[in-house]
Design an enzyme around this catalytic site. Structure first.
Site, PDB file in Angstrom:
ATOM      1  N   LYS A 202       5.676 -28.487  -2.929  1.00  0.00           N
ATOM      2  CA  LYS A 202       6.339 -28.023  -4.143  1.00  0.00           C
ATOM      3  C   LYS A 202       7.585 -27.242  -3.728  1.00  0.00           C
ATOM      4  O   LYS A 202       7.502 -26.208  -3.077  1.00  0.00           O
ATOM      5  CB  LYS A 202       5.412 -27.140  -4.965  1.00  0.00           C
ATOM      6  CG  LYS A 202       6.038 -26.683  -6.296  1.00  0.00           C
ATOM      7  CD  LYS A 202       5.037 -25.887  -7.114  1.00  0.00           C
ATOM      8  CE  LYS A 202       5.638 -25.437  -8.433  1.00  0.00           C
ATOM      9  NZ  LYS A 202       4.666 -24.672  -9.257  1.00  0.00           N
ATOM     10  N   ARG A 212       9.434 -23.935 -17.715  1.00  0.00           N
ATOM     11  CA  ARG A 212       9.221 -22.492 -17.834  1.00  0.00           C
ATOM     12  C   ARG A 212       9.410 -22.035 -19.273  1.00  0.00           C
ATOM     13  O   ARG A 212       8.732 -21.114 -19.731  1.00  0.00           O
ATOM     14  CB  ARG A 212      10.147 -21.755 -16.866  1.00  0.00           C
ATOM     15  CG  ARG A 212       9.722 -21.967 -15.416  1.00  0.00           C
ATOM     16  CD  ARG A 212      10.675 -21.378 -14.406  1.00  0.00           C
ATOM     17  NE  ARG A 212      10.237 -21.687 -13.052  1.00  0.00           N
ATOM     18  CZ  ARG A 212      11.006 -21.623 -11.983  1.00  0.00           C
ATOM     19  NH1 ARG A 212      12.268 -21.222 -12.100  1.00  0.00           N
ATOM     20  NH2 ARG A 212      10.526 -21.932 -10.788  1.00  0.00           N
ATOM     21  N   LYS A 225      11.423 -17.809  -6.957  1.00  0.00           N
ATOM     22  CA  LYS A 225      10.172 -18.181  -6.309  1.00  0.00           C
ATOM     23  C   LYS A 225      10.404 -18.677  -4.876  1.00  0.00           C
ATOM     24  O   LYS A 225       9.575 -19.395  -4.308  1.00  0.00           O
ATOM     25  CB  LYS A 225       9.441 -19.230  -7.146  1.00  0.00           C
ATOM     26  CG  LYS A 225       9.138 -18.739  -8.570  1.00  0.00           C
ATOM     27  CD  LYS A 225       8.205 -19.670  -9.329  1.00  0.00           C
ATOM     28  CE  LYS A 225       7.871 -19.097 -10.711  1.00  0.00           C
ATOM     29  NZ  LYS A 225       6.865 -19.900 -11.445  1.00  0.00           N
ATOM     30  N   LYS A 256       6.563 -32.332  -5.633  1.00  0.00           N
ATOM     31  CA  LYS A 256       7.169 -31.848  -6.870  1.00  0.00           C
ATOM     32  C   LYS A 256       8.453 -31.076  -6.546  1.00  0.00           C
ATOM     33  O   LYS A 256       8.417 -30.192  -5.690  1.00  0.00           O
ATOM     34  CB  LYS A 256       6.175 -30.929  -7.598  1.00  0.00           C
ATOM     35  CG  LYS A 256       6.674 -30.390  -8.929  1.00  0.00           C
ATOM     36  CD  LYS A 256       5.651 -29.437  -9.556  1.00  0.00           C
ATOM     37  CE  LYS A 256       6.177 -28.895 -10.883  1.00  0.00           C
ATOM     38  NZ  LYS A 256       5.246 -27.926 -11.484  1.00  0.00           N
ATOM     39  N   SER A 282      10.008 -31.435 -15.733  1.00  0.00           N
ATOM     40  CA  SER A 282      10.643 -31.242 -17.037  1.00  0.00           C
ATOM     41  C   SER A 282      12.143 -31.478 -17.008  1.00  0.00           C
ATOM     42  O   SER A 282      12.696 -32.076 -17.938  1.00  0.00           O
ATOM     43  CB  SER A 282      10.348 -29.827 -17.538  1.00  0.00           C
ATOM     44  OG  SER A 282      10.831 -28.854 -16.614  1.00  0.00           O
ATOM     45  N   TYR A 321       5.868 -36.876 -18.546  1.00  0.00           N
ATOM     46  CA  TYR A 321       5.847 -36.649 -19.990  1.00  0.00           C
ATOM     47  C   TYR A 321       6.089 -37.951 -20.750  1.00  0.00           C
ATOM     48  O   TYR A 321       5.858 -38.012 -21.958  1.00  0.00           O
ATOM     49  CB  TYR A 321       6.894 -35.599 -20.365  1.00  0.00           C
ATOM     50  CG  TYR A 321       6.685 -34.300 -19.631  1.00  0.00           C
ATOM     51  CD1 TYR A 321       5.721 -33.385 -20.054  1.00  0.00           C
ATOM     52  CD2 TYR A 321       7.415 -33.996 -18.482  1.00  0.00           C
ATOM     53  CE1 TYR A 321       5.497 -32.206 -19.363  1.00  0.00           C
ATOM     54  CE2 TYR A 321       7.204 -32.814 -17.786  1.00  0.00           C
ATOM     55  CZ  TYR A 321       6.236 -31.926 -18.228  1.00  0.00           C
ATOM     56  OH  TYR A 321       6.017 -30.764 -17.526  1.00  0.00           O
TER      57      TYR A 321
END
Length: 332
Positions: A202, A212, A225, A256, A282, A321
């Site tokens: 990731k 988010r 992060k 990811k 996303s 999605y």
């Protein structure tokens, strides 16, 4: 035309491209509905479908609506859903204790979906960011995301999800040692059949922004992060993280984001030969869907082309999605 040219044209690759039937016979990569995992956002309430502005066509669903979505997915042949909870700021704390509450939103949704649609696999997210007042995947102490205390919390979170009936746990936090700790806890508490799909590679990506917003973490997040997610420049480090998580008991691994990291997907599959998944995140979804809604791209064609690219890169499956829409197109 010279004799040499005629000799050369005995090999005409266009012959097998001439018709749909011929193209189908020689196609090297195929996409199936069974390759799809559908990420679903859940929220409190009843009868709610709340559109997410940053992800056109995607909504947060109350648990009853998530059950309806699971029934639809099963009817379409989609084998699995992955649940992500939306939590309001006032419900978040620095200790993140809601993450392992047996009656939190995710666990209620797991139980409801498995009761109504037992044949569909339910995957969960294991990270503290939906419950964290600081918006991070781990517990924050004096501005530092602490590893071992976070791992202990993630173990409790994973056990609560397993007890609620989750089929696949998806640790997405990137803390060191969490896969081994979660696997040991599952084994010792009678959940040896629960699978782990580790977010092993990731990356600290800018493509996560709309997600988010979808889980309510954007306003909470303090800092970035980068101290726990992988530098996008690092390929070898990603492979080391895959090897570590497999050694600790991961059943499947994930890369990811997906579309900008197809080279990593290929290397993971070629190096390890294990079930390999990618998350079309996303931001990737929003780019394609936003351009399609503006008439700049053919939405269905770029959607299917992007999903096929994951399979060509070596992935066993894709979290996307687009799953219901792709499933309908695949069904003809």
């Amino acid at each position: 035309m010279t004799d040499a040219h005629r000799q050369h044209l005995r090999n005409r690759p266009r012959r097998t491209r001439r018709t749909p039937a011929l193209r189908g016979l020689v196609r090297e990569t195929t996409l199936s509905v069974t390759d799809l995992i559908w990420p679903v956002f859940v929220r409190d309430g009843d009868g709610i479908e709340e559109p997410i502005a940053a992800m056109p066509g995607v909504s947060r669903l109350s648990v009853d609506k998530a059950v309806e979505a699971a029934r639809m997915a099963a009817d379409l042949g989609i084998p699995a859903l992955c649940l992500f909870p939306y939590t309001a700021m006032e419900d978040r704390t620095e200790s993140c204790e809601m993450a392992w509450d047996p009656d939190n939103l995710s666990n209620r949704a797991i139980r409801a979906i498995k009761a109504a649609v037992p044949e569909i696999a339910v995957m969960t997210d294991i990270a503290l960011d939906p419950y964290n007042a600081n918006g991070h995947d781990g517990i924050v102490r004096d501005g530092v995301i602490v590893n071992d205390e976070t791992v202990a919390a993630l173990v409790r979170m994973g056990l609560a999800q397993a007890e609620a009936g989750a089929d696949i746990l998806g640790p997405s936090d990137m803390m060191d040692g969490r896969i081994g700790a979660i696997r040991d806890a599952l084994e010792s508490h009678g959940h040896s059949d629960v699978a782990i799909m580790s977010y092993s590679a990731k990356f600290a990506s800018a493509f996560y922004g709309p997600f988010r917003d979808a889980v309510g973490a954007s306003a909470a997040l303090k800092g970035d992060k980068n101290t726990y997610q992988i530098d996008p420049a690092n390929r070898d480090e990603a492979l080391r993280m895959i090897a570590r998580d497999l050694d600790e008991g991961a059943d499947m691994v994930m890369v990811k984001p997906g579309m900008a990291y197809l080279d990593i997907c290929t290397q993971v599959r070629d190096s390890f030969g294990v079930p390999t998944f990618a998350y079309q995140v996303s931001g990737e979804y929003a780019m394609l869907e936003g351009a399609a809604r503006n008439g700049w791209l053919d939405g269905d064609k770029v959607m299917m082309e992007s999903l096929l690219a994951f399979k060509r890169a070596g992935c066993n499956g894709i979290l996307t999605y687009f799953a219901p829409r792709a499933a309908r197109l695949l069904a003809g």
